[in-house]
Design an enzyme around this catalytic site. Sequence first.
Site, mmCIF file in Angstrom:
data_model
loop_
_atom_site.group_PDB
_atom_site.id
_atom_site.type_symbol
_atom_site.label_atom_id
_atom_site.label_comp_id
_atom_site.label_asym_id
_atom_site.label_seq_id
_atom_site.Cartn_x
_atom_site.Cartn_y
_atom_site.Cartn_z
ATOM 1 N N ASN A 37 0.815 -1.220 0.000
ATOM 2 C CA ASN A 37 0.000 0.000 0.000
ATOM 3 C C ASN A 37 0.851 1.272 0.000
ATOM 4 O O ASN A 37 0.343 2.360 0.284
ATOM 5 C CB ASN A 37 -0.912 0.024 1.230
ATOM 6 C CG ASN A 37 -1.931 -1.099 1.210
ATOM 7 O OD1 ASN A 37 -2.450 -1.453 0.164
ATOM 8 N ND2 ASN A 37 -2.212 -1.677 2.364
ATOM 9 N N HIS A 66 -14.309 -1.902 6.076
ATOM 10 C CA HIS A 66 -13.146 -2.586 6.629
ATOM 11 C C HIS A 66 -13.480 -3.243 7.974
ATOM 12 O O HIS A 66 -14.322 -2.770 8.734
ATOM 13 C CB HIS A 66 -12.001 -1.578 6.819
ATOM 14 C CG HIS A 66 -10.695 -2.197 7.137
ATOM 15 N ND1 HIS A 66 -10.259 -2.397 8.428
ATOM 16 C CD2 HIS A 66 -9.705 -2.679 6.332
ATOM 17 C CE1 HIS A 66 -9.064 -2.965 8.417
ATOM 18 N NE2 HIS A 66 -8.707 -3.146 7.160
ATOM 19 N N GLU A 71 -16.175 3.475 3.472
ATOM 20 C CA GLU A 71 -14.859 3.837 2.960
ATOM 21 C C GLU A 71 -15.066 4.734 1.752
ATOM 22 O O GLU A 71 -16.157 4.767 1.172
ATOM 23 C CB GLU A 71 -14.070 2.584 2.569
ATOM 24 C CG GLU A 71 -13.799 1.636 3.729
ATOM 25 C CD GLU A 71 -13.020 0.401 3.315
ATOM 26 O OE1 GLU A 71 -12.042 0.531 2.554
ATOM 27 O OE2 GLU A 71 -13.385 -0.702 3.758
ATOM 28 N N SER A 73 -11.028 -1.078 0.121
ATOM 29 C CA SER A 73 -9.697 -1.678 0.181
ATOM 30 C C SER A 73 -9.554 -2.954 -0.631
ATOM 31 O O SER A 73 -8.471 -3.247 -1.129
ATOM 32 C CB SER A 73 -9.320 -1.961 1.636
ATOM 33 O OG SER A 73 -10.267 -2.833 2.244
ATOM 34 N N ASP A 103 -13.838 6.586 5.822
ATOM 35 C CA ASP A 103 -12.472 6.061 5.940
ATOM 36 C C ASP A 103 -11.765 6.288 4.604
ATOM 37 O O ASP A 103 -12.092 5.650 3.606
ATOM 38 C CB ASP A 103 -12.539 4.571 6.279
ATOM 39 C CG ASP A 103 -11.163 3.950 6.476
ATOM 40 O OD1 ASP A 103 -10.151 4.614 6.168
ATOM 41 O OD2 ASP A 103 -11.106 2.783 6.920
ATOM 42 N N HIS A 117 -7.355 4.551 1.697
ATOM 43 C CA HIS A 117 -6.779 4.228 0.387
ATOM 44 C C HIS A 117 -6.950 5.352 -0.628
ATOM 45 O O HIS A 117 -6.670 5.158 -1.814
ATOM 46 C CB HIS A 117 -7.389 2.940 -0.141
ATOM 47 C CG HIS A 117 -7.068 1.753 0.709
ATOM 48 N ND1 HIS A 117 -5.894 1.033 0.572
ATOM 49 C CD2 HIS A 117 -7.744 1.194 1.741
ATOM 50 C CE1 HIS A 117 -5.876 0.066 1.471
ATOM 51 N NE2 HIS A 117 -6.982 0.136 2.195
ATOM 52 N N LYS A 157 -0.020 4.047 4.595
ATOM 53 C CA LYS A 157 -0.177 3.708 3.180
ATOM 54 C C LYS A 157 0.544 4.764 2.343
ATOM 55 O O LYS A 157 1.751 4.698 2.189
ATOM 56 C CB LYS A 157 -1.650 3.533 2.859
ATOM 57 C CG LYS A 157 -2.229 2.347 3.646
ATOM 58 C CD LYS A 157 -3.684 2.158 3.457
ATOM 59 C CE LYS A 157 -4.169 0.890 4.165
ATOM 60 N NZ LYS A 157 -3.983 0.894 5.615
#
Length: 392
Positions: free
Chosen positions: A50, A136, A177, A181, A206, A209, A240
Amino acid sequence: MQQRSDKWNITGQLDELRAQGLWRELRPLDEASGVTVRTAGQEWINFSSNDYLGLAGSAEMQNALAEGVARYGGGSGASRLVCGSHRAHAALEEALADFKGTEAALTFSSGFAVALGTIPALMGAEDTIILDKLSHASLVDAARLSGATIRVFPHNHLEKLERLLQTAKGRVLVVTESIFSMDGDAAPLEDIVALKNKFGAWLLVDEAHAVGVLGPQGRGLAAALGVDQQVDLHLGTLSKAFGLSGGYLAASRQVIDLLINRARSFIYSTAPPFHLAHALNVILNLIRSEQGEALRAQVLGIAKQAHDLLASMGVASPPGAAAILPLIIGEASRAVAVSSRLRDSGFLIPCIRYPTVARGSARLRITLSARHTAPQIQALGQALREALDFQD
């Protein structure tokens, strides 16, 4: 010891994992240099990290860490509320709040710790948490820990989300998210914001990413869509695109003050080392700079090439721009075999299996970095075709 293991049927559980193709083991690396990893004399191109901007092993990172250690030494010695809070932490949190456009921010030892501290501190037994089904595991575990009523809507299913909002009791928190992910697709944040506003709910996004990769200055998908000021709780990681470790929650000053007093994963954890906070602040400045913009352009360019590669193989790419590309295999045993063939060909892409993803949806999760090159993507394409043809 053997007798006790048998009593708990540890041997049987391990045998079952092997039989189901779900056995996992740690494989320590001897060296990780950019997107190349080595161990026991073997070398692979890494398509599973990541480290989206390629900063983890950069000269800038090494200099920032060395400067931090020289200035502050090693560990922090205590939790933040005892004597472990340092000006370096405060400086990083002020910079993160400015970055995310919020009144304040609070850093934690990991992204998992952010979720476990934040959601139970804000929600309780009389409240309702509504989660996207693909949220997640840390978000799901945190919701369970809160004691609130949990409702789940099918992935990105806005009609179901609206129906759940209509019947939700108490204080209501919607959790999603921004870039998912395991699938690499984007949440419809503009529509989710409209719904949470319509029903007076709060929204936690979230951006683990997306931060560093998407949006102005790398501020994430919400900022890219212009709805960041309508997100109540901004959760992110520092492990990440930032290339180090830790996590943060950015929100109003009142929310952060409440977390300082109620977030158990914050209160009862030793503070992250001062030198780590210093280095993260340096990296945050880099991410917001022209250099950061160039790195974003590199990783998104490489991601497009990889998207096109999979499309040429008949694999649909997830909607939205991201550095995560899932190649759904299906059965766990076949995914393991394809991953093994790729490893033999010099590419590290571990397969993702249940319980991380649903049964029957085992996959290779290809992640891209600004350090990957066009020839490496082309070589990956050839290796993928050979591995998949071998299995067929």
